[in-house]
Scaffold this active site. Sequence first.
Site, mmCIF file in Angstrom:
data_model
loop_
_atom_site.group_PDB
_atom_site.id
_atom_site.type_symbol
_atom_site.label_atom_id
_atom_site.label_comp_id
_atom_site.label_asym_id
_atom_site.label_seq_id
_atom_site.Cartn_x
_atom_site.Cartn_y
_atom_site.Cartn_z
ATOM 1 N N SER A 120 -6.166 -0.602 12.522
ATOM 2 C CA SER A 120 -6.955 0.806 12.887
ATOM 3 C C SER A 120 -7.861 0.600 14.436
ATOM 4 O O SER A 120 -8.475 -0.167 15.187
ATOM 5 C CB SER A 120 -8.807 0.220 12.050
ATOM 6 N N TYR A 152 -14.679 -4.507 8.558
ATOM 7 C CA TYR A 152 -13.492 -3.805 8.736
ATOM 8 C C TYR A 152 -13.240 -4.144 10.047
ATOM 9 O O TYR A 152 -11.869 -4.726 10.138
ATOM 10 C CB TYR A 152 -13.992 -2.748 7.968
ATOM 11 N N ALA A 153 -13.552 -3.576 11.370
ATOM 12 C CA ALA A 153 -13.834 -4.150 11.872
ATOM 13 C C ALA A 153 -13.066 -5.190 12.753
ATOM 14 O O ALA A 153 -11.817 -5.733 13.321
ATOM 15 C CB ALA A 153 -14.883 -3.041 13.281
ATOM 16 N N ASP A 207 -1.025 -7.685 -6.605
ATOM 17 C CA ASP A 207 -1.986 -7.431 -4.821
ATOM 18 C C ASP A 207 -1.913 -8.241 -3.630
ATOM 19 O O ASP A 207 -0.707 -9.875 -4.039
ATOM 20 C CB ASP A 207 -3.403 -8.736 -5.161
ATOM 21 N N VAL A 208 -2.042 -7.989 -2.332
ATOM 22 C CA VAL A 208 -0.606 -8.484 -1.698
ATOM 23 C C VAL A 208 -1.805 -9.924 -0.771
ATOM 24 O O VAL A 208 -1.422 -10.644 -0.169
ATOM 25 C CB VAL A 208 -1.773 -7.278 0.085
ATOM 26 N N GLY A 216 0.754 -1.381 -0.300
ATOM 27 C CA GLY A 216 -0.156 -0.082 -0.089
ATOM 28 C C GLY A 216 0.419 1.072 0.066
ATOM 29 O O GLY A 216 0.537 1.892 0.578
ATOM 30 N N LYS A 240 -9.446 -6.205 10.617
ATOM 31 C CA LYS A 240 -8.528 -5.087 11.877
ATOM 32 C C LYS A 240 -8.490 -5.594 12.621
ATOM 33 O O LYS A 240 -7.584 -5.600 13.867
ATOM 34 C CB LYS A 240 -8.761 -4.028 11.797
HETATM 35 P P1 NAD Z 1 -4.971 4.392 0.660
HETATM 36 O O1 NAD Z 1 -6.056 3.504 0.133
HETATM 37 O O2 NAD Z 1 -4.518 5.892 0.813
HETATM 38 O O3 NAD Z 1 -3.671 3.589 0.042
HETATM 39 C C1 NAD Z 1 -4.230 2.125 0.888
HETATM 40 C C2 NAD Z 1 -3.302 1.783 -0.438
HETATM 41 O O4 NAD Z 1 -3.760 0.491 -0.453
HETATM 42 C C3 NAD Z 1 -3.054 2.132 -2.008
HETATM 43 O O5 NAD Z 1 -2.672 2.244 -2.506
HETATM 44 C C4 NAD Z 1 -5.022 1.270 -2.997
HETATM 45 O O6 NAD Z 1 -3.808 0.712 -4.000
HETATM 46 C C5 NAD Z 1 -3.798 -0.651 -1.695
HETATM 47 N N1 NAD Z 1 -4.598 -1.235 -1.926
HETATM 48 C C6 NAD Z 1 -5.724 -2.031 -2.161
HETATM 49 N N2 NAD Z 1 -5.721 -2.916 -1.466
HETATM 50 C C7 NAD Z 1 -5.262 -3.447 -2.656
HETATM 51 C C8 NAD Z 1 -4.787 -4.316 -2.835
HETATM 52 N N3 NAD Z 1 -5.625 -5.746 -2.019
HETATM 53 N N4 NAD Z 1 -3.120 -5.060 -2.965
HETATM 54 C C9 NAD Z 1 -2.272 -4.522 -2.948
HETATM 55 N N5 NAD Z 1 -1.887 -3.147 -2.830
HETATM 56 C C10 NAD Z 1 -3.868 -2.508 -2.675
HETATM 57 O O7 NAD Z 1 -5.583 4.171 2.178
HETATM 58 P P2 NAD Z 1 -4.729 4.689 3.165
HETATM 59 O O8 NAD Z 1 -6.057 5.519 4.337
HETATM 60 O O9 NAD Z 1 -3.683 5.004 2.828
HETATM 61 O O10 NAD Z 1 -4.990 3.551 4.450
HETATM 62 C C11 NAD Z 1 -3.623 2.291 4.670
HETATM 63 C C12 NAD Z 1 -3.905 2.250 5.953
HETATM 64 O O11 NAD Z 1 -4.378 2.278 7.255
HETATM 65 C C13 NAD Z 1 -4.691 0.988 5.917
HETATM 66 O O12 NAD Z 1 -4.843 -0.395 5.895
HETATM 67 C C14 NAD Z 1 -6.871 1.261 6.149
HETATM 68 O O13 NAD Z 1 -7.263 -0.009 6.671
HETATM 69 C C15 NAD Z 1 -5.539 1.703 7.430
HETATM 70 N N6 NAD Z 1 -6.427 3.176 8.461
HETATM 71 C C16 NAD Z 1 -6.631 4.019 7.156
HETATM 72 C C17 NAD Z 1 -7.579 5.144 8.256
HETATM 73 C C18 NAD Z 1 -7.863 6.396 7.728
HETATM 74 O O14 NAD Z 1 -8.839 6.894 8.039
HETATM 75 N N7 NAD Z 1 -7.276 6.872 6.315
HETATM 76 C C19 NAD Z 1 -7.767 4.934 9.142
HETATM 77 C C20 NAD Z 1 -7.335 3.278 10.634
HETATM 78 C C21 NAD Z 1 -6.352 2.505 9.192
#
Ligand code: NAD
Length: 247
Positions: A138, A155-156, A59-60, A9, A159
């Site tokens: 999260s 989602y919860a 893809d992860v 990501g 996580k």
């Molecule tokens: P974001 O969408 O900006 O970044 C997430 C990245 O993951 C994207 O670039 C996307 O292309 C990539 N991605 C998604 N599915 C994928 C897959 N199957 N294979 C490879 N890459 C994949 O979002 P973010 O907010 O930076 O999120 C980063 C992490 O933080 C995530 O795990 C998210 O759940 C967690 N998170 C975010 C928040 C928030 O408020 N933004 C809060 C709590 C947790």
Amino acid sequence: MSGTAIITGGAQGIGGATALRLARRGWHLLLVDLDETALAGQASACAEAGGSAETLVADVRDLSAAHDASERLIEVRGGIDALVNAAGISMPKTILEITEEEWDRVMDINLKGVFTWCKAVAAHMAKGPSKRIINISSVNAHTGGSPTAVSKFAYAASKSGVLGLTRGLAQELGPGCAVNCVCPGLIETRLTRELIGRVRSQMEEATPLRRVGKPDDIAVVIEFLATVEPNYMTGEIIDIDGGRWVN
Ligand code: NAD
């Protein structure tokens, strides 16, 4: 001290901000993401910041891609110092709305995707010395999701799984590798931008530090977990939410 890290990501958001912080320290990065265009831009930004980055469009959920990429990185760079699991998706549906396929998808990307990359590097990381894995869960893992559109129970649940995975691997991979986890609150990224547009002032009011988080608020803690020496911390879950869920 510079090193080599894998960031899933890593094309944008929290993973992207983490990449930039490590790049400023001169680290070499493998950025793994599905978004090819954003990956290319992030790799250039890392080079400009003083580091270097290669990209992998994958893809992860793909374990063999994770294995191949990790093996190659170990061979070419002589090792991997840190893995940051930042890839993730939201799942805004309730139990009445969600389909079985959507449940599987959020569990597969948010939980199995972390397993996949941990599995790929585990043998190498366990050898140490002082390797680091940092997972992103999260605060919704504690609260069960929010009434807002971004995250609900599925989602919860995904996580929450990341918390157990972190605690278990901390025990399995020590002493060579520390495994820790950060739990962001509401952070302004692509994932949440639309929601924040609607609830910003409400969220600011409800947060002791009176602002919505930025990716760098999380990246600075991940940087610390990846680089702090000496390190005596593993299996920890760190909430970073401006005090929103302080209890
Ligand atoms: P974001 O969408 O900006 O970044 C997430 C990245 O993951 C994207 O670039 C996307 O292309 C990539 N991605 C998604 N599915 C994928 C897959 N199957 N294979 C490879 N890459 C994949 O979002 P973010 O907010 O930076 O999120 C980063 C992490 O933080 C995530 O795990 C998210 O759940 C967690 N998170 C975010 C928040 C928030 O408020 N933004 C809060 C709590 C947790």
